[in-house]
Write an enzyme that holds these catalytic residues in place. Sequence first.
Site, PDB file in Angstrom:
ATOM      1  CG  ASP A  40      -4.783  11.690   7.846  1.00 17.59           C
ATOM      2  OD1 ASP A  40      -3.934  11.932   6.969  1.00 17.59           O
ATOM      3  OD2 ASP A  40      -5.867  12.311   7.925  1.00 17.59           O
ATOM      4  CG  HIS A  57       3.859   8.501   2.450  1.00 15.71           C
ATOM      5  ND1 HIS A  57       2.684   8.682   3.146  1.00 15.71           N
ATOM      6  CD2 HIS A  57       3.769   9.292   1.349  1.00 15.71           C
ATOM      7  CE1 HIS A  57       1.913   9.544   2.490  1.00 15.71           C
ATOM      8  NE2 HIS A  57       2.560   9.942   1.399  1.00 15.71           N
ATOM      9  CG  LEU A 151      -2.268  -9.226  14.462  1.00  9.88           C
ATOM     10  CD1 LEU A 151      -3.572  -8.601  14.978  1.00  9.88           C
ATOM     11  CD2 LEU A 151      -1.096  -8.290  14.794  1.00  9.88           C
TER      12      LEU A 151
HETATM   13  C1  FPP Z   1      -2.111   9.575   5.010  1.00  6.63           C
HETATM   14  O1  FPP Z   1      -1.223  10.595   5.306  1.00  6.63           O
HETATM   15  C2  FPP Z   1      -1.376   8.396   4.636  1.00  6.63           C
HETATM   16  C3  FPP Z   1      -1.512   7.721   3.468  1.00  6.63           C
HETATM   17  C4  FPP Z   1      -2.418   8.127   2.388  1.00  6.63           C
HETATM   18  C5  FPP Z   1      -0.707   6.549   3.187  1.00  6.63           C
HETATM   19  C6  FPP Z   1      -0.612   5.598   4.325  1.00  6.63           C
HETATM   20  C7  FPP Z   1       0.618   4.874   4.136  1.00  6.63           C
HETATM   21  C8  FPP Z   1       1.543   4.600   5.068  1.00  6.63           C
HETATM   22  C9  FPP Z   1       1.409   4.829   6.512  1.00  6.63           C
HETATM   23  C10 FPP Z   1       2.802   4.021   4.651  1.00  6.63           C
HETATM   24  C11 FPP Z   1       2.655   2.874   3.736  1.00  6.63           C
HETATM   25  C12 FPP Z   1       2.326   1.658   4.433  1.00  6.63           C
HETATM   26  C13 FPP Z   1       2.749   0.462   4.012  1.00  6.63           C
HETATM   27  C14 FPP Z   1       2.267  -0.754   4.695  1.00  6.63           C
HETATM   28  C15 FPP Z   1       3.675   0.305   2.902  1.00  6.63           C
HETATM   29  P1  FPP Z   1      -1.234  11.892   4.384  1.00  6.63           P
HETATM   30  O2  FPP Z   1      -0.222  11.710   3.315  1.00  6.63           O
HETATM   31  O3  FPP Z   1      -2.620  12.133   3.880  1.00  6.63           O
HETATM   32  O4  FPP Z   1      -0.790  12.991   5.384  1.00  6.63           O
HETATM   33  P2  FPP Z   1      -1.274  14.515   5.400  1.00  6.63           P
HETATM   34  O5  FPP Z   1      -2.752  14.495   5.654  1.00  6.63           O
HETATM   35  O6  FPP Z   1      -0.491  15.091   6.529  1.00  6.63           O
HETATM   36  O7  FPP Z   1      -0.903  15.086   4.060  1.00  6.63           O
END
Ligand code: FPP
Length: 263
Positions: A40, A57, A151
Site C-alpha cells: 500500500d 505503481h 520460493l
Molecule cells: C496500493 O497502493 C496498491 C495497489 C492497489 C496496487 C498494487 C500494485 C503494485 C505494487 C504494482 C503492480 C504489481 C505487479 C506485480 C504488476 P494505492 O494505490 O492504494 O496507494 P495509496 O493508498 O497511496 O493511494
Amino acid sequence: MSTSESPHDTTGAAGETFEESLLKKALGGNIPAHIGIVMDGNGRWAVSRGLKRSEGHRAGVESLKRCLPALLRLGVKFCTFYVFSTENWKRPREEVQFLMDLILEYAKEDRSEFIRQGIRVIPIGRWKEMPRQVVQALSRLSLDTAGGDKLTVLLAVNYGGRQEIIDAAKHLALSYEGRKKELLAAGEEEFRQFLYEPTAPDVDLVIRTSGEMRLSNFLLWRAAYAELVFTDVLWPDFGPADLYKSIIEYQGRERRFGDVRRE
Ligand code: FPP
C-alpha cells in the site's frame, strides 16, 4: 528512496551493512513459512513527489522485485503479494488500465528472471476474469515457472478473501454432490483443499505498508492466526531491510493459537 540508499545503511564495526546485520538477526529466529504483503501507498508516494499515481505503481513493481532475493535469502517458502483486489475495479478507468498493462508487462518480462531464481509463480483469485492477454500471460508465467522449488510467489490478482471463501464453499459442495451426510461432516481440512492454492500453508505474517491498519479482504481464511505487522513506509520505499525488520518484529511476538502460555 531504495533501501540501499537509506541513511541508516551504514557499515558497522564488523564491516557488515545495516541491512546485512538485520538479515543475520532475522536468520537467527523462526522464519515464517508464508508471508502475505499488502503493498500500500503507491499513490501517496507518487503524489508527494509531484508524479502521477501510475508512477507509484511502477515504482511498486521495483520494490516487489527487490524483495524477492531477500525472501530467498531468508528461506521463506511462500509469499503472497496483493496485486489487484476485487474492489480495485472501482478505481478510475485509466488507473485500472495502467495496472492491467503493468501486470502484463511484469508477467512477460520477468519470466526468465523467476526461472533463474528458482521462483514458482502462481496467480490466485478470480484472475481468469481479467482481460484475455493478462490471463494468457499469467497462465504462461505459472506454467513456465512450475519447476521453481526455492520460493513460491502467489500473485493475488482480482483477489478477494470473501470471494475465495465463497468459491471454496461452492466447490466443496459440488464435490460432495449427492453425498449430503458426508458434506455435513466435512471440516476445516476438507474445506482448505478448495482454497485457491491448496499447497500453500496458512499465513504466519501479514505485512501492510503505508500506515494503514486493516486487512482489506486479504487472505481472510489463511490469515486467521497470522501476526500483523504494520509499517509507515510507503510500498515504493520498502526494501529488504524493511522486510527483515518486519520478520524480527514477528519473531518477538508470542503465538498461542488460542492456547495459554506454558512455562
Ligand atoms: C496500493 O497502493 C496498491 C495497489 C492497489 C496496487 C498494487 C500494485 C503494485 C505494487 C504494482 C503492480 C504489481 C505487479 C506485480 C504488476 P494505492 O494505490 O492504494 O496507494 P495509496 O493508498 O497511496 O493511494
